[in-house]
Design a protein around this motif. Structure first.
Motif, PDB file in Angstrom:
ATOM      1  N   ARG A  97       0.834  -1.202   0.000  1.00 53.09           N
ATOM      2  CA  ARG A  97       0.000   0.000   0.000  1.00 53.09           C
ATOM      3  C   ARG A  97       0.872   1.257   0.000  1.00 53.09           C
ATOM      4  O   ARG A  97       1.886   1.321   0.697  1.00 53.09           O
ATOM      5  N   ASN A  98       0.446   2.236  -0.773  1.00 48.42           N
ATOM      6  CA  ASN A  98       1.135   3.526  -0.787  1.00 48.42           C
ATOM      7  C   ASN A  98       0.123   4.605  -1.173  1.00 48.42           C
ATOM      8  O   ASN A  98      -0.179   4.791  -2.352  1.00 48.42           O
ATOM      9  N   PRO A 128      -6.664   1.559   2.263  1.00 49.14           N
ATOM     10  CA  PRO A 128      -6.105   2.572   3.170  1.00 49.14           C
ATOM     11  C   PRO A 128      -4.672   2.225   3.532  1.00 49.14           C
ATOM     12  O   PRO A 128      -4.297   1.045   3.603  1.00 49.14           O
ATOM     13  N   ASP A 129      -3.863   3.240   3.728  1.00 53.59           N
ATOM     14  CA  ASP A 129      -2.443   3.053   4.032  1.00 53.59           C
ATOM     15  C   ASP A 129      -2.199   3.452   5.489  1.00 53.59           C
ATOM     16  O   ASP A 129      -2.302   4.627   5.841  1.00 53.59           O
ATOM     17  N   VAL A 134      -4.785   9.741   6.537  1.00 52.92           N
ATOM     18  CA  VAL A 134      -5.829   9.633   5.525  1.00 52.92           C
ATOM     19  C   VAL A 134      -6.205  10.998   4.957  1.00 52.92           C
ATOM     20  O   VAL A 134      -6.667  11.104   3.815  1.00 52.92           O
ATOM     21  N   ARG A 135      -5.957  12.048   5.715  1.00 50.04           N
ATOM     22  CA  ARG A 135      -6.255  13.398   5.227  1.00 50.04           C
ATOM     23  C   ARG A 135      -5.315  13.795   4.089  1.00 50.04           C
ATOM     24  O   ARG A 135      -5.716  14.512   3.177  1.00 50.04           O
ATOM     25  N   GLU A 136      -4.064  13.329   4.138  1.00 51.93           N
ATOM     26  CA  GLU A 136      -3.138  13.575   3.028  1.00 51.93           C
ATOM     27  C   GLU A 136      -3.644  12.898   1.762  1.00 51.93           C
ATOM     28  O   GLU A 136      -3.614  13.489   0.669  1.00 51.93           O
ATOM     29  N   PHE A 158     -12.224   0.713   3.099  1.00 55.41           N
ATOM     30  CA  PHE A 158     -12.060   1.624   4.227  1.00 55.41           C
ATOM     31  C   PHE A 158     -13.047   1.281   5.341  1.00 55.41           C
ATOM     32  O   PHE A 158     -14.155   0.799   5.082  1.00 55.41           O
ATOM     33  N   THR A 159     -12.654   1.564   6.575  1.00 51.31           N
ATOM     34  CA  THR A 159     -13.555   1.433   7.711  1.00 51.31           C
ATOM     35  C   THR A 159     -14.346   2.730   7.874  1.00 51.31           C
ATOM     36  O   THR A 159     -13.961   3.779   7.337  1.00 51.31           O
ATOM     37  N   PRO A 160     -15.446   2.701   8.637  1.00 49.38           N
ATOM     38  CA  PRO A 160     -16.179   3.940   8.889  1.00 49.38           C
ATOM     39  C   PRO A 160     -15.313   5.033   9.511  1.00 49.38           C
ATOM     40  O   PRO A 160     -15.446   6.212   9.145  1.00 49.38           O
TER      41      PRO A 160
END
Length: 330
Positions: A97-98, A128-129, A134-136, A158-160
């Motif tokens: 993941r990246n 998801p990494d 996650v905001r980046e 993705f999770t909630p």
């Protein structure tokens, strides 16, 4: 044909999408480009107007074939192109993941070239990494949309909680998750979130790697690097449990609807959520013929409860799709 809008605006697609992981060949025993092109070009004949792919499917091969098929067929105005980002691989086909900003922006440009288009209708973060805020990731996706390179934003697997954080920066139009009669884990977490946020669902693995096609048997062998060699569902004693469920589901579909288990499996996904799309994996044109049998009927609540009881009766040792998750970078 049933349709929906993927981003509450103008992106209208069919509620069945063509999944092209197998077309890339990797983990599916190779690919036949000419046959794959014919399959993609035949999709609109069945009303299928969403094509879902990813760079990692054959390490660019699937996207290249999709791009060639759409270009040669003059189909760009007939289909919505969905692809993904945030996975990388090395020369030994090791995937990780990246979801860094740099990786996502580069992948989008690479995908545009392979798909031979100037805009991607739906770009999804493949996984998801855990090494990246996650905001980046969301900021990179928002930039691509602002720049006009993508029309809609999606997240996959993705999770909630991860979707909450992502949504602080960018609106999630689509969530893509594994979902089928045998893999219902999102019922307890992702489904409540997407319903609350009116988010669209792309259900991948709707036929559970062919297990719900009605064509599997206990002695079936899978050649080469076929991922089903590593799928616990296809290993004994679980395999017999799932096959027993498929057999009774076939009887149920025939007796109540005059349909096959494949039709039942896809109809079940569609009737679970009115804003959902079932992804249908195919790499031969005739594998799309059964799409025509999905439309014009529905499963009511009582039927879906009976179906659940059939599955739960036979599958006493269920297992999810966790084996497919790629690792984080070291």
């Amino acid at each position: 044909m049933e349709t929906l809008d993927l981003n509450n605006k103008e992106l209208i697609t069919s509620r069945i999408g063509l999944g092209t992981w197998a077309i890339g060949g990797w983990m599916w025993g190779g690919t036949d480009e000419a046959e794959s092109i014919r399959t993609i070009q035949s999709a609109p004949d069945h009303g299928v107007t969403l094509i879902d792919t990813a760079p990692v499917y054959g390490f660019g091969r699937s996207e290249e074939i999709v791009g060639k098929a759409v270009k040669q067929g003059g189909m760009r105005d007939q289909v919505a192109l969905a692809t993904k980002c945030a996975l990388e691989w090395d020369s030994k086909e090791r995937v990780a993941r990246n979801a860094t900003r740099q990786r996502i922006l580069k992948e989008a440009d690479d995908s545009l070239k392979r798909l031979q288009t100037d805009v991607i209708d739906l770009l999804q973060v493949h996984w998801p990494d855990p090494n990246v805020d996650v905001r980046e990731t969301a900021e990179a996706m928002a930039r691509l949309k602002d720049d006009g390179k993508i029309r809609a934003i999606g997240v996959s697997n993705f999770t909630p909680a991860q979707m909450d954080a992502f949504s602080e920066v960018a609106t999630i139009d689509v969530a893509q998750n594994p979902y089928n009669l045998f893999e219902r884990q999102i019922d307890d977490d992702v489904f409540p979130w997407i319903r609350e946020h009116d988010t669209r669902l792309l259900a991948y693995g709707a036929l559970c790697r062919g297990l719900l096609s009605g064509r599997m048997h206990a002695n079936r062998e899978f050649p080469g690097d076929d991922l089903r060699n590593n799928d616990p569902k296809f290993q004994q004693p679980r395999f017999d449990q799932y096959l027993a469920a498929v057999n009774e589901l076939q009887q149920f579909a025939q007796e109540h609807y005059g349909k096959n288990v494949l039709d039942l499996a896809i109809r079940w996904v569609l009737d679970q959520y009115p804003h959902g799309v079932a992804l249908w994996g195919a790499r031969k044109p005739d594998q799309l013929d059964a799409v025509d049998d999905v439309w014009g009927w529905q499963l009511d609540d009582a039927a879906r409860e009976q179906i659940k009881q059939i599955v739960d009766k036979h599958v006493v040792d269920p297992v999810g799709p966790e084996f497919m998750a790629p690792p984080a970078r070291k």
